[in-house]
Structures are given as C-alpha cells and as structure tokens.
Design an enzyme around this catalytic site. Structure first.
Site, PDB file in Angstrom:
ATOM      1  N   THR A   1       0.813  -1.217   0.000  1.00  0.00           N
ATOM      2  CA  THR A   1       0.000   0.000   0.000  1.00  0.00           C
ATOM      3  C   THR A   1       0.841   1.259   0.000  1.00  0.00           C
ATOM      4  O   THR A   1       0.474   2.266  -0.602  1.00  0.00           O
ATOM      5  CB  THR A   1      -0.885   0.016   1.255  1.00  0.00           C
TER       6      THR A   1
ATOM      7  N   THR B   1       2.152  -4.581   4.431  1.00  0.00           N
ATOM      8  CA  THR B   1       2.143  -4.918   5.862  1.00  0.00           C
ATOM      9  C   THR B   1       1.779  -6.379   6.117  1.00  0.00           C
ATOM     10  O   THR B   1       2.140  -6.930   7.152  1.00  0.00           O
ATOM     11  CB  THR B   1       1.144  -4.028   6.622  1.00  0.00           C
ATOM     12  N   ASP B   2       1.062  -7.006   5.179  1.00  0.00           N
ATOM     13  CA  ASP B   2       0.548  -8.357   5.429  1.00  0.00           C
ATOM     14  C   ASP B   2       1.634  -9.325   5.893  1.00  0.00           C
ATOM     15  O   ASP B   2       1.463 -10.038   6.875  1.00  0.00           O
ATOM     16  CB  ASP B   2      -0.088  -8.935   4.155  1.00  0.00           C
TER      17      ASP B   2
ATOM     18  N   LYS C   1       2.021  -8.184  13.077  1.00  0.00           N
ATOM     19  CA  LYS C   1       0.865  -7.369  12.728  1.00  0.00           C
ATOM     20  C   LYS C   1      -0.313  -7.896  13.534  1.00  0.00           C
ATOM     21  O   LYS C   1      -0.756  -9.017  13.320  1.00  0.00           O
ATOM     22  CB  LYS C   1       0.584  -7.453  11.221  1.00  0.00           C
TER      23      LYS C   1
HETATM   24  N1  LIG Z   1      -2.205  -6.372   1.380  1.00  0.00           N
HETATM   25  C1  LIG Z   1      -1.245  -5.297   1.393  1.00  0.00           C
HETATM   26  C2  LIG Z   1      -1.434  -4.456   2.579  1.00  0.00           C
HETATM   27  C3  LIG Z   1      -0.390  -3.399   2.756  1.00  0.00           C
HETATM   28  O1  LIG Z   1       0.306  -3.026   1.836  1.00  0.00           O
HETATM   29  O2  LIG Z   1      -0.234  -2.940   3.862  1.00  0.00           O
HETATM   30  C4  LIG Z   1       0.144  -5.894   1.387  1.00  0.00           C
HETATM   31  O3  LIG Z   1       0.542  -6.493   2.332  1.00  0.00           O
HETATM   32  O4  LIG Z   1       0.843  -5.738   0.431  1.00  0.00           O
END
Ligand SMILES: N[C@@H](CC(=O)O)C(=O)O
Ligand SMILES: N[C@@H](CC(=O)O)C(=O)O
Lengths: 429, 429
Positions: free
Chosen positions: A92, A168-169, A247
């Site tokens: 993101t 973040t995932d 997370k």
């Molecule tokens: N689903 C996204 C969420 C994010 O970027 O925070 C990822 O992990 O790439």
C-alpha cells in the site's frame, strides 16, 4: 481532466499552497501530485503531514501562495552527507487506488515515491529502487533472497541505512528473513509500510516514510526493524525488532506490536528525532555478511482439538523437511501426536514447538503432555513467535541438512529472536 | 507422613488457624487439606485467599486457634436457595502437583473440589460432578458433546448456573463449542481454569472458582463465558463471551482477553459482587436447546510466505470437509491459492477466511488478491476469531452437508461471534 483544468485556470502548480472549502470544511494545504485515476481529485498535503484528496465537484479551490516545486528542493540533494536507499517491494505504501474498482495496486515509480514525500530529501540524499511491485501476500522466500541481495548492494554502495517499502501483510516474515540472512549490518534496515494508501486522507504513508528515512540515517543500530505508527494518531512511530514483531490488527495504523519485547526506538517525526529506547542492540558493523538461503518445505501446524495426528504423516510423505507446531498454552498438542512426531523426527524432520498464545514462552516441563512430546523429539522454542520460528527453520534448513546442527541453530539466540527476560509490561492490556 | 505427625502432635485439624515461621518468613493461615504427595507439605489458606504450601522441614508450626472444620460449614447447604453445578473436566484448577516430578496431573475428587474452596458453599448450594480428568490439550470434539449434555442435565435438574472446570489450553475452543451447541440457556455456563495449580502459593484457582460460582448464580445472562483473572493481581475476574475470547499468554493469570469485544461482566470476588458491563447479552431462557454435533474433518490452515498451494489438494484428498484459512492482514493468501481453493469449493468444501492478526476484521474487497479469492469461493468471516470459525464450521457441518446452508450458518451471527461494531479500546496497547 477536470481537476487539471481547474488548477491551470488558477495558475496552481505542485507545491503551491491552496485553500479548499465548502459549507462544511475549509482546509489549507500544499498541492501534491495526485495518484488518483479519478480526474476530479486534487491531493493536498495538510499541516499534520497527511495527504488528503478532495473532489473538485464538492469543494471550491483558491490559490493562497506560490510554493517551491518539490523538484527544486531536490537540488539540495548533493549537499547533504547521509545517504539512504529506499528499496521498494510494493504494498500500500507505494500504491495507487483504482477509483473505478476501489482496489489498491502497488505501482509508483521511483520518482513518484520520492516526490510523494519530498520532505525526506531534507533529511538526507535519497536514492530509490523499484525491486518488485507486489502485494506482500504474494511474497515468497525466493523474493526474500532478492531483497537481502539488494540490501547488501545498497550498503556496498555506501548507503548509511536502507528503507524497504513493503506491504504490511507479510512484513514481519520478511523482516525475520532479512534478520537471519544478514546478521552483520553496517546500518539499520527499516521495513516500512502503510495501512491506508497514500491518496487517502488518513494515510500513514508519509509519516511512516519520513520517520523510516530518519531512522535509517540516524539510528545507531545495525538491525532489521519494522517501523510503523506507534499509536492511532500521528505523533510517533515505533521501530520494532524485526524478529519480535507482529501485525496484530487488520486495519489500525498502529497494528504492529513488539511481542515479548520492547521496541528499539521511537521516532518523533515532527521533531525529526530518533529516541533510542534500549541499549542492548547490535551496533552498526563494518561490512555486510549475507547468507540468504531458505528451504521452504517447512510447515506451520496450528494445533486444535480434533486435529488428527495423521496430518504429520501426510506432511512427511509430501516431502516437508520441518514442522513448527503452534501448540496450545505452554507448548502442547494432544498426546496422540506423540507417536506421529516421533516418526517424523526419526525420518529426519525438525519439529519445534511454539505457542498460539503468542505472548509468553513455552515450557514443556510443567505438564506430562509436554514432557512426553519432548521425549518424542519435539524441541521447545522458548518465546520465539511461531512465524519467526518458521522463517528461522526455513533459513536453518537452507544452511545445513544435519538435524543436530539445525537444532543447534534453532536454539541459539542469533539476532534477538529469543528474549530471556520478560517484564510485566510486555503484555498489553 | 511427616506433616500429619506434626499436626496431630499439635492437635491441629483442617480449619484451624496456624502460624508457620522461620528466620525469613512468618505467615498465618487456615489449615487446608493438602493435595501434595510430598508428605512433609502443609497447605494454609492465607488472608489474601491464596493457598500456600510449606514444607515442615523448613518451617516451625504453631497452633493459634481452633477453627470450624469446613465440613461444618457445609451444613448451611440446604438452607440456601440457589444451586450451582460444578462440572469438572480436568486441567490445573482441579490438579495436584506431583512433587517427585514437578508435573501437574488433573485429579481431584468431587469432595476435594468443594473442600478446596469451602467459601463457595457460602454463596449457594453446590453440587459437583467429575466428568473427565484430562488436561485440556487432550480435549476432543467428542468430549465437547459430553460436556454439552452434562450442562443440559444440570439445568434440567434445576441448576441456576453451571461452572465447567477446564484446562486453560483449549478452554476457548470448548467455550465456542458449547456456545454453538446450546444456544438457549437458562443460566450462565461459566468455564473456569487456573494458570497455577491449587497448591502453589500464587494459585488463581480459589479466586477464579469463587467468582465463577457467584457468576453462575447471579449473572442475568444465559451465555457461555470464560471467567478468569482480569489483571495480574487478585482484585477481580472478567467474564468474557465464550465466542470472543482467547488465551493470549502462556502463563499469566490474566492471560485471557476478549478479542474485538468487551467482557460481559466483572466479578469483585472479595465484595462478592457481579458487575454486568454490557446490556446486549442473551437473557436467561426457560429450557435448554441442545444440538451438539460436530464434524471434525475441518482444517485450520495458517497461511505464510512459501506455503505451497498443493496443501489444499492434499487436504481435499485426505477427506477434509472444510478449511478455515488464517490469512494475512485483511484476509489474504498468495494468488497462487486461487485455483486450489476454487477446486476445493467445487468439490463441496467450505473455505472461510479469517485473519492471523486476530484483532480487526477481514475485508476482502480492498485488494485485488482478496477479490480474486472471493471469486474462487472463499468466504470472508468478518471479525470471527480463527479458532471460533473453526469450531463453528465443525458445528455447521455437523448440522448439514448442504454447502449453501453451511455458508448461511457461517455468516449468521448466532451467539455474538460477530461483533459489528468495534471501538478503539478493543485493541490493547
Ligand atoms: N495487502 C497489502 C497491505 C499493505 O500493503 O499494507 C500488502 O501487504 O501488500
Ligand atoms: N495444560 C493445562 C493447563 C491448564 O490447566 O490451565 C490444560 O489446559 O489442561
């Protein structure tokens, strides 16, 4: 597009200060490049550091003052001593929202990343590299290797710190992978992401990126950290040790928590200050030691009542080389797993025990069930997080196939993945 | 035994007030039955409610005053109106420590349970039943059925509330199983355990049991709850909704937390007060509706980078009927799982998505990855905990094998397993 027409009729350019208003809101901010495909949206950087998007269909716009274009700021670049490299993998933080579908796709260019938060160039000279453009749910051990190599390259080229933009995932998995595969580091490797994309009003991208660059440049440690919002508002970020972080929330900006550990540092982004919170960190080393090999035939088995022990034999015959069990409580499964684990260990698999509680540490000496599992060859892994134990086992099996050596590696505290001392305030309530 | 000899030489009996002392400690307390196999140990109930064990080899003992034997207290029994049934399944709360090995084994008799905390008989009349004597890591869906039936029996016999003594390891799984299989309840079903066994000085057994009996008798709700220490000292316990609770620490007495939810009640055990904290609970019903059928060929699949999609086919060919995925973030796996999940759904498996973050809720509309998983037939399960979704799926598949009906059940909020409204303070920091 609509917004473009309006802006040029006002004579407004990127970097100018605008006022947007209607009968409900009135906001002042610096005009930013818009990553939106909706051509009626303009993006302003507000005083609080946020980027906010406004539809010119819903607000009136006036030009308050002409500003410096971000490009002009970048002339400072060569003057500043520090050097930070941003390696972008996707997620993101480097994404655009597709306004037709509402979906988020990672796709900013190197220039866009820097232009998005031009302030980072006031901190130090920045270089950036787009390594991948993937959502981190698509991350793979093969990509960890590429990131580790890119980090080494950056340090070899003289960077003082590296920022890895990442979804973040699976950020904590990558953090652990980097921590095990680059154990000597001349500076911080700061993984950073954001929970809300850059063109959303409540995006945490800007603050997270600014504070990560600051951290990469100034922190005294040579460690892999995850640097994200420390609380739900925009006051500070926390740098968590990459092997002790998780997370813990699907959407909050302060979703990342140190588990069984305290953060290494706090970054007050407005004050441009890094506060180091501990002194038991690994100092910046000279030179990088790279060892990125992973065996991914490792399974994370979460135990639950009703799980049938034959799953172990199924994994065995499917070619898995190791199992990290996420057991209950102090590190248990039902007793009918004893025989299956014994067979697996006899076949040369490493079977390690962690706890699905996440907080606390396993202790397989308290209950009969734990003792018997140990007799079957299951190895208790202290307070290591299940996900970290998994990545460490992938890494250990990448180094050697000797089971005793794997066990020795798994039980050695390499980069702080074990914390021998827990205090009461490690458990948030 | 040594202790017995000493006690009889002093003329001391259960219920008498003794002083134990040496040059380091001096403690006063009521003599309790000792469950220790070490015959030199005497157990005193201290003023703070703790039971503490002392070795007569290490302390001197004197008799301060003769007390009431607990047996005499039990004469009150028939006079009191309320009735609470304690169903014991095992776990630390009803365990003895084997002093030779240090291991804990569940093994108290009905009488011992009541005699252990005689105060519960001041609250109401108590009956107790030993259903199993197992560590809860050995709990199985078949046993959930037996517990559910015992709970129904207790209410049918006129109990006003039921206390289920249970190991903490899998307590939340059993709580969810009972909640789904007995949806109409004439009173609270209170699951209670302890993190430290009864004959350890810091045991939480006594307080947890007293407050659970109080809750079972007085709480206005007909719900399954887990009642455990609310903080690390001994001030109060919290009753968490059985479908929104998780053991979040391996050893702390306040290990249980409501996730994405607030506790239903707080019990101040010293004041003998139940404080109901919410008003959106299910009221006590008349009559019990029992429906305890579980299909345990359900798999909890925790996703991680490197996990190979062929695991889905392996589960498919091993006869599993449903999969709960513990995905990353908002509910993701890598995109190479799409085809495998599509095949599984086509074969009639239910595939549901939860998040390994635990806090927050899945939202599979934000990212492309989530949308595509939904197109493959993966069903997002909101803020349901992975473990609760697993138990619910076992239960749903026990009711019907029609996939559409299973889906309908999984998406219906039956007993509060979904919380549509989250507030900021649901996330402990
Ligand atoms: N689903 C996204 C969420 C994010 O970027 O925070 C990822 O992990 O790439
Ligand atoms: N392992 C034990 C722990 C406890 O009783 O709390 C059990 O769950 O039965």
């Amino acid at each position: 597009g609509k917004a473009l027409e309006l802006l040029s009729s006002l004579g407004a350019e990127i970097g100018d200060v605008l006022q947007v208003y209607n009968d409900k809101v009135s906001v002042k901010g610096i005009l930013m490049p818009s990553y939106s495909r909706d051509d009626s949206v303009i993006v302003l950087k507000l005083d609080n550091g946020y980027n906010a998007g406004f539809s010119v269909n819903k607000v009136k716009v006036s030009l308050l003052e002409k500003g410096n274009r971000p490009q002009e700021r970048s002339e400072h670049r060569e003057l500043l001593p520090g050097k930070v490299k941003i390696i972008s993998t996707g997620g993101t933080i480097v994404s655009k929202v597709e306004y037709e579908t509402g979906a988020v796709r990672p796709a900013l260019s190197t220039e866009e990343i820097i232009r998005f938060v031009p302030e980072i160039q006031e901190i130090t000279s920045i270089s950036a590299e787009i390594l991948f453009s993937i959502l981190s749910e698509n991350m793979k051990p093969e990509f960890w290797v590429k990131i580790a190599e890119a980090v080494k390259r950056a340090f070899d080229e003289g960077s003082e710190g590296v920022v890895v933009a990442h979804g973040t995932d699976t950020m904590s998995y990558t953090a652990a992978a980097l921590a095990f595969s680059i154990q000597r580091l001349p500076g911080p490797v700061v993984l950073v992401g954001s929970q809300r994309s850059s063109d959303r009003p409540s995006s945490d991208s800007g603050i997270n990126l600014v504070s990560s660059v600051l951290l990469a440049k100034e922190a005294p440690f040579g460690e892999v950290v995850v640097n994200m919002h420390g609380e739900s508002s925009d006051t500070y970020t926390l740098a968590h040790r990459g092997v002790k972080v998780r997370k813990m929330h699907t959407s909050r900006r302060d979703a990342f928590q140190s588990i069984n550990d305290h953060p290494l540092a706090k970054v007050l982004w407005k004050e441009r200050t890094v506060k180091v919170l501990r002194n038991d960190y690994l100092r910046r080393s000279d030179g990088v030691e790279l060892n990125p090999k992973f065996e991914n035939r490792v399974f994370l088995l979460k135990f639950y009542p009703g799980l049938r022990p034959d799953i172990v034999d199924i994994l065995l015959s499917s070619g898995y080389r190791g199992i990290i069990v996420e057991g209950t409580g102090l590190g248990h499964t039902s007793s009918d797993f004893q025989e299956a684990f014994k067979r697996a260990v006899k076949e040369g698999l490493f079977v390690g025990m962690t706890s699905q509680c996440l907080f606390g540490r396993v202790n397989m000496n308290v209950y009969q069930t734990g003792r018997l599992l140990q007799q079957s060859g299951v190895v208790p892994l202290g307070d290591m997080l299940p996900e970290v134990a998994l990545v460490k086992l992938m890494w250990a099996l990448g180094q050697t196939s000797d089971l005793e050596e794997v066990k020795r590696i798994m039980l050695t505290n390499l980069v702080g993945e074990y914390n021998p001392r827990h205090s009461l305030d490690h458990f948030p309530r």
